[in-house]
Design a protein around this motif. Sequence first.
Motif, mmCIF file in Angstrom:
data_model
loop_
_atom_site.group_PDB
_atom_site.id
_atom_site.type_symbol
_atom_site.label_atom_id
_atom_site.label_comp_id
_atom_site.label_asym_id
_atom_site.label_seq_id
_atom_site.Cartn_x
_atom_site.Cartn_y
_atom_site.Cartn_z
ATOM 1 N N LEU A 189 -11.489 -2.032 14.082
ATOM 2 C CA LEU A 189 -10.624 -2.420 12.970
ATOM 3 C C LEU A 189 -10.783 -1.485 11.784
ATOM 4 N N GLY A 190 -12.007 -1.093 11.497
ATOM 5 C CA GLY A 190 -12.249 -0.169 10.389
ATOM 6 C C GLY A 190 -11.588 1.174 10.610
ATOM 7 N N GLU A 191 -11.711 1.694 11.822
ATOM 8 C CA GLU A 191 -11.082 2.988 12.135
ATOM 9 C C GLU A 191 -9.561 2.879 12.135
ATOM 10 N N ALA A 192 -9.033 1.758 12.636
ATOM 11 C CA ALA A 192 -7.586 1.563 12.634
ATOM 12 C C ALA A 192 -7.050 1.510 11.204
ATOM 13 N N ALA A 193 -7.797 0.857 10.314
ATOM 14 C CA ALA A 193 -7.388 0.798 8.908
ATOM 15 C C ALA A 193 -7.369 2.191 8.290
ATOM 16 N N ASP A 194 -8.403 2.999 8.593
ATOM 17 C CA ASP A 194 -8.446 4.374 8.087
ATOM 18 C C ASP A 194 -7.258 5.179 8.603
ATOM 19 N N LEU A 195 -6.923 4.993 9.883
ATOM 20 C CA LEU A 195 -5.805 5.722 10.480
ATOM 21 C C LEU A 195 -4.489 5.346 9.801
ATOM 22 N N LEU A 196 -4.271 4.056 9.599
ATOM 23 C CA LEU A 196 -3.036 3.613 8.957
ATOM 24 C C LEU A 196 -2.910 4.174 7.549
ATOM 25 N N PHE A 197 -3.992 4.131 6.791
ATOM 26 C CA PHE A 197 -3.959 4.641 5.422
ATOM 27 C C PHE A 197 -3.588 6.119 5.401
ATOM 28 N N HIS A 198 -4.275 6.913 6.203
ATOM 29 C CA HIS A 198 -4.022 8.357 6.175
ATOM 30 C C HIS A 198 -2.628 8.695 6.704
ATOM 31 N N LEU A 199 -2.119 7.893 7.647
ATOM 32 C CA LEU A 199 -0.756 8.105 8.135
ATOM 33 C C LEU A 199 0.268 7.836 7.037
ATOM 34 N N LEU A 200 0.052 6.783 6.240
ATOM 35 C CA LEU A 200 0.948 6.500 5.114
ATOM 36 C C LEU A 200 0.937 7.645 4.103
ATOM 37 N N LEU A 246 0.836 -1.205 0.000
ATOM 38 C CA LEU A 246 0.000 0.000 0.000
ATOM 39 C C LEU A 246 0.870 1.253 0.000
ATOM 40 N N ASP A 247 1.939 1.239 0.769
ATOM 41 C CA ASP A 247 2.860 2.376 0.800
ATOM 42 C C ASP A 247 3.463 2.608 -0.587
ATOM 43 N N ALA A 248 3.821 1.513 -1.269
ATOM 44 C CA ALA A 248 4.379 1.636 -2.622
ATOM 45 C C ALA A 248 3.341 2.204 -3.584
ATOM 46 N N LEU A 249 2.089 1.788 -3.438
ATOM 47 C CA LEU A 249 1.028 2.323 -4.290
ATOM 48 C C LEU A 249 0.831 3.821 -4.042
ATOM 49 N N ILE A 250 0.873 4.226 -2.788
ATOM 50 C CA ILE A 250 0.738 5.650 -2.464
ATOM 51 C C ILE A 250 1.902 6.439 -3.060
ATOM 52 N N ALA A 251 3.106 5.856 -3.038
ATOM 53 C CA ALA A 251 4.257 6.518 -3.656
ATOM 54 C C ALA A 251 4.018 6.724 -5.149
ATOM 55 N N THR A 252 3.379 5.756 -5.789
ATOM 56 C CA THR A 252 3.031 5.893 -7.203
ATOM 57 C C THR A 252 2.028 7.016 -7.400
ATOM 58 N N ARG A 253 1.059 7.109 -6.497
ATOM 59 C CA ARG A 253 0.064 8.190 -6.587
ATOM 60 C C ARG A 253 0.735 9.559 -6.443
ATOM 61 N N VAL A 254 1.753 9.637 -5.588
ATOM 62 C CA VAL A 254 2.475 10.895 -5.418
ATOM 63 C C VAL A 254 3.098 11.329 -6.740
ATOM 64 N N ARG A 255 3.666 10.366 -7.471
ATOM 65 C CA ARG A 255 4.326 10.690 -8.741
ATOM 66 C C ARG A 255 3.327 10.975 -9.850
ATOM 67 N N GLU A 256 2.276 10.175 -9.935
ATOM 68 C CA GLU A 256 1.408 10.217 -11.120
ATOM 69 C C GLU A 256 0.151 11.061 -10.942
ATOM 70 N N ARG A 257 -0.324 11.226 -9.723
ATOM 71 C CA ARG A 257 -1.539 12.011 -9.417
ATOM 72 C C ARG A 257 -2.711 11.687 -10.366
ATOM 73 N N PRO A 258 -3.158 10.429 -10.407
ATOM 74 C CA PRO A 258 -4.259 10.090 -11.319
ATOM 75 C C PRO A 258 -5.545 10.819 -10.942
#
Length: 201
Positions: A167-178, A115-127
């Motif tokens: 679990l749902g809130e923890a997942a949201d927190l992890l995503f936004h932190l990444l 997921l972190d690698a995918l976010i890095a791709t989003r940073v570069r490509e901004r789809p």
Amino acid sequence: MRPEDTDRLDWDKQGGLLPAIVQDALSRRVLMLGWMSREALAATLRDGRVTFFSRSRQRLWTKGETSGDVLELVSVEADCDADTLLVQAIPHGPTCHLKRPSCFPTAPGDFLGQLDALIATRVRERPAGSYTTRLLDAGPRRIAQKVGEEGVETALAAVAQEDDALLGEAADLLFHLLVLLRARGLSLADAIAVLQARHRG
């Protein structure tokens, strides 16, 4: 591995070649197996792009030299017998010639790293249309606000809601932190390195 360390490797066992297992440095997923000669390893260490010796073409080839799907070198480590290499790399594009991320389709990996690698791709490509793109465009201050909101919601769920909600809130927190880390030019690996340093201390 330093260039001077290559002389300690057992080059004689397989006729001057060593098997090189390539692993995604972020997701820990095994990507491929290649072969390295002394020259291929030297080129890899010198140029920072993973280079192999092609047994079929009998020449050096740098991964991605025609496709553009290069492997950016992170580290090289020899095993205990000094006759096999573990290459940690960051893939830029699919590794497999069939355009799959790995030559081993079901090879396990760390999803958080993926997921972190995918976010890095989003940073570069901004789809366009991507939620992550909208967050990145809003800037670190807005993303930090989201991390704060998700942190509060996670804490509240922990004391007042069922496990599924937590679990749902923890997942949201992890995503936004990444996303926040990437917006600041940092990564999950950087945060893990801090944890590892504390653990060793």
